[in-house]
Design a protein around this motif. Structure first.
Motif, PDB file in Angstrom:
ATOM      1  N   LEU A 109       0.825  -1.221   0.000  1.00 39.98           N
ATOM      2  CA  LEU A 109       0.000   0.000   0.000  1.00 39.98           C
ATOM      3  C   LEU A 109       0.854   1.265   0.000  1.00 39.98           C
ATOM      4  N   GLU A 110       2.005   1.139   0.642  1.00 38.26           N
ATOM      5  CA  GLU A 110       2.901   2.278   0.751  1.00 38.26           C
ATOM      6  C   GLU A 110       3.305   2.829  -0.624  1.00 38.26           C
ATOM      7  N   HIS A 111       3.292   1.944  -1.611  1.00 39.22           N
ATOM      8  CA  HIS A 111       3.770   2.346  -2.936  1.00 39.22           C
ATOM      9  C   HIS A 111       2.630   2.624  -3.914  1.00 39.22           C
ATOM     10  N   LEU A 112       1.428   2.674  -3.400  1.00 38.30           N
ATOM     11  CA  LEU A 112       0.283   2.892  -4.292  1.00 38.30           C
ATOM     12  C   LEU A 112      -0.417   4.203  -3.991  1.00 38.30           C
ATOM     13  N   ARG A 113      -0.981   4.753  -5.029  1.00 44.55           N
ATOM     14  CA  ARG A 113      -1.886   5.892  -4.887  1.00 44.55           C
ATOM     15  C   ARG A 113      -3.295   5.306  -5.026  1.00 44.55           C
ATOM     16  N   LEU A 114      -4.144   5.585  -4.057  1.00 41.17           N
ATOM     17  CA  LEU A 114      -5.495   4.997  -4.094  1.00 41.17           C
ATOM     18  C   LEU A 114      -6.535   6.089  -4.311  1.00 41.17           C
ATOM     19  N   LYS A 115      -7.494   5.777  -5.168  1.00 37.85           N
ATOM     20  CA  LYS A 115      -8.612   6.698  -5.364  1.00 37.85           C
ATOM     21  C   LYS A 115      -9.875   5.933  -4.942  1.00 37.85           C
ATOM     22  N   ILE A 116     -10.418   6.320  -3.789  1.00 35.30           N
ATOM     23  CA  ILE A 116     -11.528   5.559  -3.208  1.00 35.30           C
ATOM     24  C   ILE A 116     -12.831   6.343  -3.397  1.00 35.30           C
ATOM     25  N   GLU A 117     -13.815   5.673  -3.938  1.00 33.28           N
ATOM     26  CA  GLU A 117     -15.157   6.288  -4.020  1.00 33.28           C
ATOM     27  C   GLU A 117     -16.128   5.341  -3.363  1.00 33.28           C
ATOM     28  N   THR A 118     -16.929   5.873  -2.454  1.00 29.11           N
ATOM     29  CA  THR A 118     -17.817   4.992  -1.699  1.00 29.11           C
ATOM     30  C   THR A 118     -19.174   5.655  -1.482  1.00 29.11           C
ATOM     31  N   SER A 119     -20.208   4.832  -1.403  1.00 29.06           N
ATOM     32  CA  SER A 119     -21.547   5.355  -1.128  1.00 29.06           C
ATOM     33  C   SER A 119     -22.363   4.243  -0.471  1.00 29.06           C
ATOM     34  N   ASN A 120     -23.384   4.639   0.263  1.00 22.90           N
ATOM     35  CA  ASN A 120     -24.248   3.656   0.934  1.00 22.90           C
ATOM     36  C   ASN A 120     -25.639   3.691   0.318  1.00 22.90           C
ATOM     37  N   THR A 121     -26.316   2.542   0.330  1.00 22.37           N
ATOM     38  CA  THR A 121     -27.691   2.527  -0.175  1.00 22.37           C
ATOM     39  C   THR A 121     -28.674   2.988   0.907  1.00 22.37           C
ATOM     40  N   PHE A 122     -28.188   3.201   2.127  1.00 20.24           N
ATOM     41  CA  PHE A 122     -29.097   3.536   3.240  1.00 20.24           C
ATOM     42  C   PHE A 122     -28.699   4.891   3.820  1.00 20.24           C
ATOM     43  N   PRO A 123     -29.664   5.607   4.403  1.00 17.80           N
ATOM     44  CA  PRO A 123     -29.339   6.946   4.902  1.00 17.80           C
ATOM     45  C   PRO A 123     -28.493   6.906   6.177  1.00 17.80           C
ATOM     46  N   HIS A 124     -27.778   7.981   6.404  1.00 19.36           N
ATOM     47  CA  HIS A 124     -26.978   8.156   7.612  1.00 19.36           C
ATOM     48  C   HIS A 124     -27.887   8.079   8.850  1.00 19.36           C
ATOM     49  N   ALA A 125     -27.394   7.514   9.943  1.00 23.20           N
ATOM     50  CA  ALA A 125     -28.124   7.436  11.220  1.00 23.20           C
ATOM     51  C   ALA A 125     -29.452   6.700  11.112  1.00 23.20           C
ATOM     52  N   ALA A 126     -29.507   5.707  10.212  1.00 29.17           N
ATOM     53  CA  ALA A 126     -30.759   4.955  10.064  1.00 29.17           C
ATOM     54  C   ALA A 126     -30.790   3.729  10.972  1.00 29.17           C
ATOM     55  N   GLY A 127     -29.803   3.595  11.848  1.00 27.49           N
ATOM     56  CA  GLY A 127     -29.776   2.405  12.707  1.00 27.49           C
ATOM     57  C   GLY A 127     -29.151   1.241  11.977  1.00 27.49           C
TER      58      GLY A 127
END
Ligand code: PMV
Length: 383
Positions: A109-127
């Motif tokens: 990992l030390e030698h890599l550049r990472l481009k992370i994209e993330t999303s959730n199908t559920f709303p924040h604080a939905a339990g």
């Protein structure tokens, strides 16, 4: 006898970057999970004080895309992160410190550049635990990258290694990398179980539970006065610590018998007992605290009344928060939905309820040619 962590083995085997790396992209969908026997309290390095069992959800998912390319010589990896298409400094900070903490297991990992994209199908604080699906997703993506860079065929331990790494981000995340039900924590009677990663229980699940429903009632989205990590810490020195750990161990064995036999009535009693014990631990710590709201208590008492008058084995469970998960057999869905609409939605913020169920686990979504080893939901691991 104390169990050995596979960590040393992972460090020994750690793959170093081959001389030339072609940039690439990996994509995974990873579900959240809901615990039936609760993990509450931990030792160093996220080793749990007691074993836990959960199932993954079908629709409450984190989607992750990780692009990688060689970083400039001798520079530490530069990571960019977008959550729902936006830069979120808090999430980025947590991700950076996670990537640093697992660096010894993944030196490439030390030698890599990472481009992370993330999303959730559920709303924040939905339990719904977004840290479980989120750390499960990044761990799967990183193990996938490691497998690609090493050029090996997919090693047998791909999912247990992802579970090991996910645990270091958020304990409960280690149970998100398999389909169906998982066990995390060493249980002498369960061969293959470990404090360091979860194992799937799918071969043991009676058909009554394979499609169990989970309707999540959003009672409160207010931020919690005490975080889960503080809650875990407070279990060390808790006056009921020993009793709780012994109770959880017994409940694990009982729950395994129940999910094998298909006994939905015993399931309801055990699962509710676990949920209330979790909150009892919070209330009886020093200082004690309460995460349930009035709506939580009202919903619980209505669920119990409903069960008495209908004999339908509907039950509830709670995470470290005020929201209520309703668990019930698939064939009772129409009646439960009506009950929720008639009696329970009024206790939910903006009448919000998320209907989910037991899911098949993470899915690698690119490249399209899946190998059997890469679809955890179909993977059979017997323990
Ligand atoms: O994984 P953490 O540190 O967010 O802790 C989760 C604890 C509970 O959700 C309350 C129980 C569990 O086993 O998931």
């Amino acid at each position: 006898m104390n169990e050995f962590s596979p960590g040393k083995k992972y460090i020994r085997e750690a793959q170093h970057l081959p001389p030339s790396v072609h940039p690439g992209v990996v994509q995974w969908n990873c579900p959240s999970n809901i615990a039936l026997v609760k993990y509450w309290g931990k030792k160093e390095e996220q080793v749990p004080l007691n074993p836990s069992i959960s199932f993954v959800l079908r629709r409450s998912i984190t989607h992750i895309t990780v692009g990688y390319e060689p970083a400039a010589e001798h520079k530490t990896a530069k990571t960019t992160l977008l959550f729902n298409g936006r830069e979120e400094p808090e999430i980025k900070k947590r991700m950076d410190s996670y990537l640093e903490s697992i660096g010894k297991y993944m030196p490439f990992l030390e030698h890599l550049r990472l481009k992370i994209e993330t999303s959730n199908t559920f709303p924040h604080a939905a339990g719904i635990a977004s840290s479980a699906s989120g750390f499960g997703a990044i761990a799967l993506a990183l193990v996938d990258i490691e497998n690609r860079l090493s050029g090996n065929t997919i090693p047998e331990n791909t999912f247990s290694k992802a579970s090991f790494l996910a645990r270091l981000g958020s304990g409960s995340a280690c149970r998100s990398v398999y389909g169906g039900f998982s066990l995390w924590g060493k249980v002498t009677q369960m061969k293959g179980s470990s404090d360091f990663y979860a194992v799937p229980l799918n071969d043991l699940i009676h058909k009554n539970f394979q499609h169990y429903r989970d309707s999540i009632l959003l009672v409160s989205s207010a931020s919690k006065p005490v975080s889960s990590s503080t809650g875990h810490q407070m279990m060390n020195g808790h006056p009921f610590l020993e009793t709780r750990v012994n109770q959880a161990k017994k409940n694990i064995l009982n729950l395994i018998d129940i999910i094998k036999s298909g006994d939905t009535g015993s399931f309801a009693r055990l699962v509710e007992n676990e949920a209330l014990t979790l909150h009892a631990m919070m209330m009886s710590g020093n200082p004690g605290y309460i995460l349930m709201k009035e709506g939580t208590i009202e919903v619980i008492s209505r669920i119990r009344d409903f069960r008495k008058r209908t004999t339908i084995p509907l039950c509830f469970t709670l995470d470290a928060g005020a929201n209520v998960h309703l668990l019930y057999p698939e064939e009772t869905e129409t009646m439960i939905r009506k009950f929720v609409d008639d009696e329970l939605v009024y206790f939910c913020e903006e009448n919000k309820v998320i209907h989910d169920e037991v899911g098949e686990g993470p899915v690698k979504i690119e490249p399209v040619n899946l190998s059997d080893n890469e679809t955890a939901g179909r993977r059979k691991v017997s323990i």
